[in-house]
Design a protein around this motif. Structure first.
Motif, PDB file in Angstrom:
ATOM      1  N   ASP A 253      39.984  34.854  20.962  1.00 49.61           N
ATOM      2  CA  ASP A 253      40.274  33.834  19.950  1.00 49.61           C
ATOM      3  C   ASP A 253      39.388  33.984  18.722  1.00 49.61           C
ATOM      4  N   ASN A 254      38.162  34.509  18.949  1.00 51.52           N
ATOM      5  CA  ASN A 254      37.215  34.685  17.841  1.00 51.52           C
ATOM      6  C   ASN A 254      37.365  36.045  17.149  1.00 51.52           C
ATOM      7  N   GLY A 255      38.431  36.749  17.509  1.00 50.01           N
ATOM      8  CA  GLY A 255      38.714  38.012  16.833  1.00 50.01           C
ATOM      9  C   GLY A 255      37.868  39.182  17.286  1.00 50.01           C
ATOM     10  N   VAL A 256      37.253  39.059  18.452  1.00 49.53           N
ATOM     11  CA  VAL A 256      36.453  40.167  18.999  1.00 49.53           C
ATOM     12  C   VAL A 256      37.287  40.871  20.064  1.00 49.53           C
ATOM     13  N   ASN A 257      37.574  42.129  19.865  1.00 42.31           N
ATOM     14  CA  ASN A 257      38.420  42.872  20.798  1.00 42.31           C
ATOM     15  C   ASN A 257      37.663  43.234  22.072  1.00 42.31           C
ATOM     16  N   PRO A 258      38.243  42.910  23.236  1.00 41.02           N
ATOM     17  CA  PRO A 258      37.607  43.341  24.495  1.00 41.02           C
ATOM     18  C   PRO A 258      37.621  44.867  24.584  1.00 41.02           C
ATOM     19  N   THR A 259      36.682  45.400  25.335  1.00 38.77           N
ATOM     20  CA  THR A 259      36.599  46.849  25.534  1.00 38.77           C
ATOM     21  C   THR A 259      36.986  47.184  26.972  1.00 38.77           C
ATOM     22  N   VAL A 260      37.050  48.464  27.259  1.00 32.58           N
ATOM     23  CA  VAL A 260      37.324  48.903  28.633  1.00 32.58           C
ATOM     24  C   VAL A 260      36.277  48.318  29.576  1.00 32.58           C
ATOM     25  N   GLU A 261      35.021  48.266  29.115  1.00 32.81           N
ATOM     26  CA  GLU A 261      33.935  47.721  29.937  1.00 32.81           C
ATOM     27  C   GLU A 261      34.178  46.251  30.277  1.00 32.81           C
ATOM     28  N   THR A 262      34.717  45.495  29.326  1.00 31.81           N
ATOM     29  CA  THR A 262      34.999  44.068  29.557  1.00 31.81           C
ATOM     30  C   THR A 262      35.923  43.906  30.762  1.00 31.81           C
ATOM     31  N   PHE A 263      37.041  44.632  30.737  1.00 34.38           N
ATOM     32  CA  PHE A 263      38.021  44.503  31.813  1.00 34.38           C
ATOM     33  C   PHE A 263      37.513  45.113  33.110  1.00 34.38           C
ATOM     34  N   ASN A 264      36.767  46.207  33.023  1.00 40.31           N
ATOM     35  CA  ASN A 264      36.206  46.819  34.239  1.00 40.31           C
ATOM     36  C   ASN A 264      35.281  45.865  34.974  1.00 40.31           C
ATOM     37  N   THR A 265      34.523  45.078  34.207  1.00 35.46           N
ATOM     38  CA  THR A 265      33.618  44.091  34.810  1.00 35.46           C
ATOM     39  C   THR A 265      34.411  43.063  35.616  1.00 35.46           C
ATOM     40  N   LEU A 266      35.512  42.608  35.056  1.00 34.07           N
ATOM     41  CA  LEU A 266      36.356  41.624  35.753  1.00 34.07           C
ATOM     42  C   LEU A 266      37.034  42.234  36.978  1.00 34.07           C
ATOM     43  N   ILE A 267      37.528  43.475  36.834  1.00 31.66           N
ATOM     44  CA  ILE A 267      38.159  44.154  37.971  1.00 31.66           C
ATOM     45  C   ILE A 267      37.169  44.281  39.122  1.00 31.66           C
ATOM     46  N   ASP A 268      35.946  44.705  38.804  1.00 33.03           N
ATOM     47  CA  ASP A 268      34.915  44.862  39.831  1.00 33.03           C
ATOM     48  C   ASP A 268      34.595  43.530  40.502  1.00 33.03           C
ATOM     49  N   ALA A 269      34.529  42.463  39.700  1.00 37.06           N
ATOM     50  CA  ALA A 269      34.205  41.140  40.248  1.00 37.06           C
ATOM     51  C   ALA A 269      35.295  40.659  41.199  1.00 37.06           C
ATOM     52  N   TYR A 270      36.546  40.794  40.791  1.00 34.42           N
ATOM     53  CA  TYR A 270      37.649  40.387  41.668  1.00 34.42           C
ATOM     54  C   TYR A 270      37.666  41.251  42.930  1.00 34.42           C
ATOM     55  N   GLY A 271      37.361  42.546  42.780  1.00 33.58           N
ATOM     56  CA  GLY A 271      37.337  43.435  43.939  1.00 33.58           C
ATOM     57  C   GLY A 271      36.253  43.062  44.925  1.00 33.58           C
ATOM     58  N   ARG A 272      35.054  42.737  44.405  1.00 34.16           N
ATOM     59  CA  ARG A 272      33.928  42.380  45.284  1.00 34.16           C
ATOM     60  C   ARG A 272      34.171  41.084  46.032  1.00 34.16           C
ATOM     61  N   THR A 273      34.979  40.204  45.450  1.00 35.74           N
ATOM     62  CA  THR A 273      35.264  38.917  46.106  1.00 35.74           C
ATOM     63  C   THR A 273      36.585  38.947  46.884  1.00 35.74           C
ATOM     64  N   GLY A 274      37.160  40.155  47.030  1.00 35.88           N
ATOM     65  CA  GLY A 274      38.363  40.299  47.854  1.00 35.88           C
ATOM     66  C   GLY A 274      39.654  39.827  47.221  1.00 35.88           C
ATOM     67  N   GLN A 275      39.646  39.546  45.923  1.00 37.99           N
ATOM     68  CA  GLN A 275      40.866  39.081  45.235  1.00 37.99           C
ATOM     69  C   GLN A 275      41.602  40.307  44.671  1.00 37.99           C
ATOM     70  N   LEU A 276      42.223  41.047  45.585  1.00 34.39           N
ATOM     71  CA  LEU A 276      42.755  42.357  45.253  1.00 34.39           C
ATOM     72  C   LEU A 276      43.923  42.298  44.274  1.00 34.39           C
ATOM     73  N   GLU A 277      44.789  41.298  44.424  1.00 36.26           N
ATOM     74  CA  GLU A 277      45.949  41.200  43.522  1.00 36.26           C
ATOM     75  C   GLU A 277      45.504  40.980  42.079  1.00 36.26           C
TER      76      GLU A 277
END
Length: 506
Positions: A253-277
């Protein structure tokens, strides 16, 4: 061209001409040629100046030859040129990069004897060197001298100092240092605030991180992707993934584009907590934002499926990586190999290693250690030992994990002599015994009633400055009690209690 100068009526080369050529050669990685041209100056009676010497010293130091840099400094003095601030800063930088911080004091004293005051860049170099050594106490001491000498600290030097303190976990002290500098007139930059925010996130102090985030915005300094990535990573490490997703929305919303690292961090977090979908939902969102998932993205998902026992699905993702033109690395393969070792079938781990090789990925020492572990789990000790013996064929050397796994298996099956022989082989190859090595051997010797050998090994552990764990002490107390030596058992209990009391007092 330089050598044609001074011939056929052309003007002779001067120091400026040589300086340009020498600097260009160092930049092009032609240090040997730079040395030849420098030597030629003497032959053609062209006197090197400060720029010449400083360029040569810098080139040698960046090339890894610190001693050559100091020899040139001495040569410079012999030729009547006093080193200047640049000379000292280059030499100090070389010492700091080499981790020789103890030798910087002599150079600083030499500067003082020449009535030369260290500048902001000098302190930046020293702060960076101390930061590399993790010596935050010395950094703070140097900061005190900095203020005492009345040197004005700029944002660059400040960011290096704060980064060093944050890396050592002294984030609240870093913020106090920043506040004192702000009171003295320093205007904080985005880099400075990002350093503090990342420091707080790394230590799990999210309240401090978001407080700094608020200060940053109150000064009308716009956060960038580095700011948001640090905060999102901090939230994910604390398993506050919903808050992290909300911050991602604010970021966009503030016009800052997420990077690959941004999404990788979220993917890793969901993976570590077993939220595979949700891993795949974030992966799709990443692609919708025009970003291509990389090996880290898929590696996190593969690891998550393996940790949840879904090995066929992990293998399918591995195969899909090739279709998506993302080449898996050793870490991705190791995650699946580890899963096969833990859950079986073990032979699939070996098949995957061969597939790994056929795809041009070299197995790492971690890969082979996993295979050793799998064989040891199935009591195939000699086969596991064969892998250790064959590592040199793969240009690898065994490490403590390789031997500890084998030693543990031997001790578990009562083959203590074989385990002791393996420890000797470790030492022969320059691999030091760890706490785990001693734990397994002391446990095996104690269980077999070989108390003299157990005591000898314990003494060797102490001599090698390996701190025994409470578990090792408990094993020894139990062995002494079991085999009728209650006096030694009681002495060791008292020793353990004394150490615990000393630790509590500290």
């Amino acid at each position: 061209m330089l050598r044609r100068m001074g011939r056929d009526g052309a003007p002779p080369p001067n120091a400026f001409s040589y300086n340009v050529v020498i600097a260009g050669m160092w930049r092009a990685g032609r240090g040997g040629d730079a040395v030849e041209v420098f030597d030629e100056m003497t032959e053609r009676a062209v006197l090197p100046n400060h720029i010449t010497y400083n360029t040569m010293i810098d080139g040698h130091i960046k090339g890894g030859d610190l001693e050559a840099g100091f020899r040139l400094r001495d040569q410079m003095v012999c030729h009547g040129l006093k080193p200047n601030a640049i000379t000292y800063n280059v030499l100090l930088s070389g010492l700091c990069r080499a981790g020789r911080m103890g030798e910087t004091s002599a150079l600083l004293d030499e500067m003082a004897s020449q009535k030369m005051v260290p500048d902001g860049f000098t302190y930046s170099i020293l702060f960076d060197g101390l930061s590399r050594n993790g010596d935050s106490k010395a950094m703070l001491s140097l900061f005190g001298k900095y203020l005492k000498n009345g040197v004005t600290i700029g944002d660059y030097t400040c960011s290096i100092l704060l980064n060093g303190l944050c890396k050592d976990g002294k984030v609240s002290i870093a913020e106090e240092v920043l506040q004192s500098l702000v009171n003295a007139g320093l205007v904080p930059t985005r880099v400075i605030y990002n350093t503090l925010i990342n420091g707080y996130c790394q230590t799990g102090e999210l309240e401090g991180a978001f407080s700094t985030f608020g200060q940053m915005k109150s000064r009308h300094i716009k956060p960038d992707h580095i700011t948001y990535n640090a905060l999102i990573n901090g939230l994910c490490k604390a398993e506050r993934i919903t808050n992290a997703q909300d911050l991602l929305m604010e970021m966009q919303d503030n016009g800052v584009n997420p990077t690959v690292e941004t999404f990788n961090t979220l993917i890793d977090a969901y993976g570590r907590t077993g939220q595979l979908e949700k891993c795949f939902i974030v992966l799709s969102e990443m692609q919708e934002n025009g970003l291509k998932p990389n090996v880290v993205s898929y590696g996190s998902i593969v690891n998550a499926f393996c940790k949840n026992g879904k090995i066929p699905e992990a293998v399918a993702i591995l195969d899909d990586m090739f279709h998506k033109d993302v080449l898996p690395n050793a870490q991705v393969y190791n995650a699946i190999i580890d899963a096969y070792v833990e859950h079986g079938p073990n032979d699939q781990a070996f098949i995957l290693v061969e597939k790994m090789k056929s795809n041009g990925i070299s197995p790492s020492i971690v890969t082979y250690n996993l295979l050793i572990k799998g064989l040891c789990n199935q009591s195939q000790i000699s086969e596991a030992e064969e892998i250790i013996n064959s590592l040199s064929n793969h240009r690898l050397i065994p490490d403590a994990v390789s031997y500890n796994t084998l030693i543990s298996a031997c001790c578990y099956r009562g083959n203590i002599d074989k385990a002791l022989d393996l420890q000797q082989r470790m030492h022969k190859y320059g691999i030091k015994s760890t706490v785990r090595t001693y734990h397994q051997l002391i446990s095996g010797l104690g269980g077999a009633g070989r108390l003299n050998e157990m005591e000898y090994l314990y003494q060797k552990m102490m001599q090698n400055n390996v701190v025994p764990s409470n578990a090792i002490h408990n094993i020894m107390v139990e062995a002494y009690s079991k085999y009728g030596n209650e006096i030694k058992a009681e002495d060791l209990r008292k020793e353990m209690l004394q150490k615990r009391n000393n630790h509590d007092d500290t």
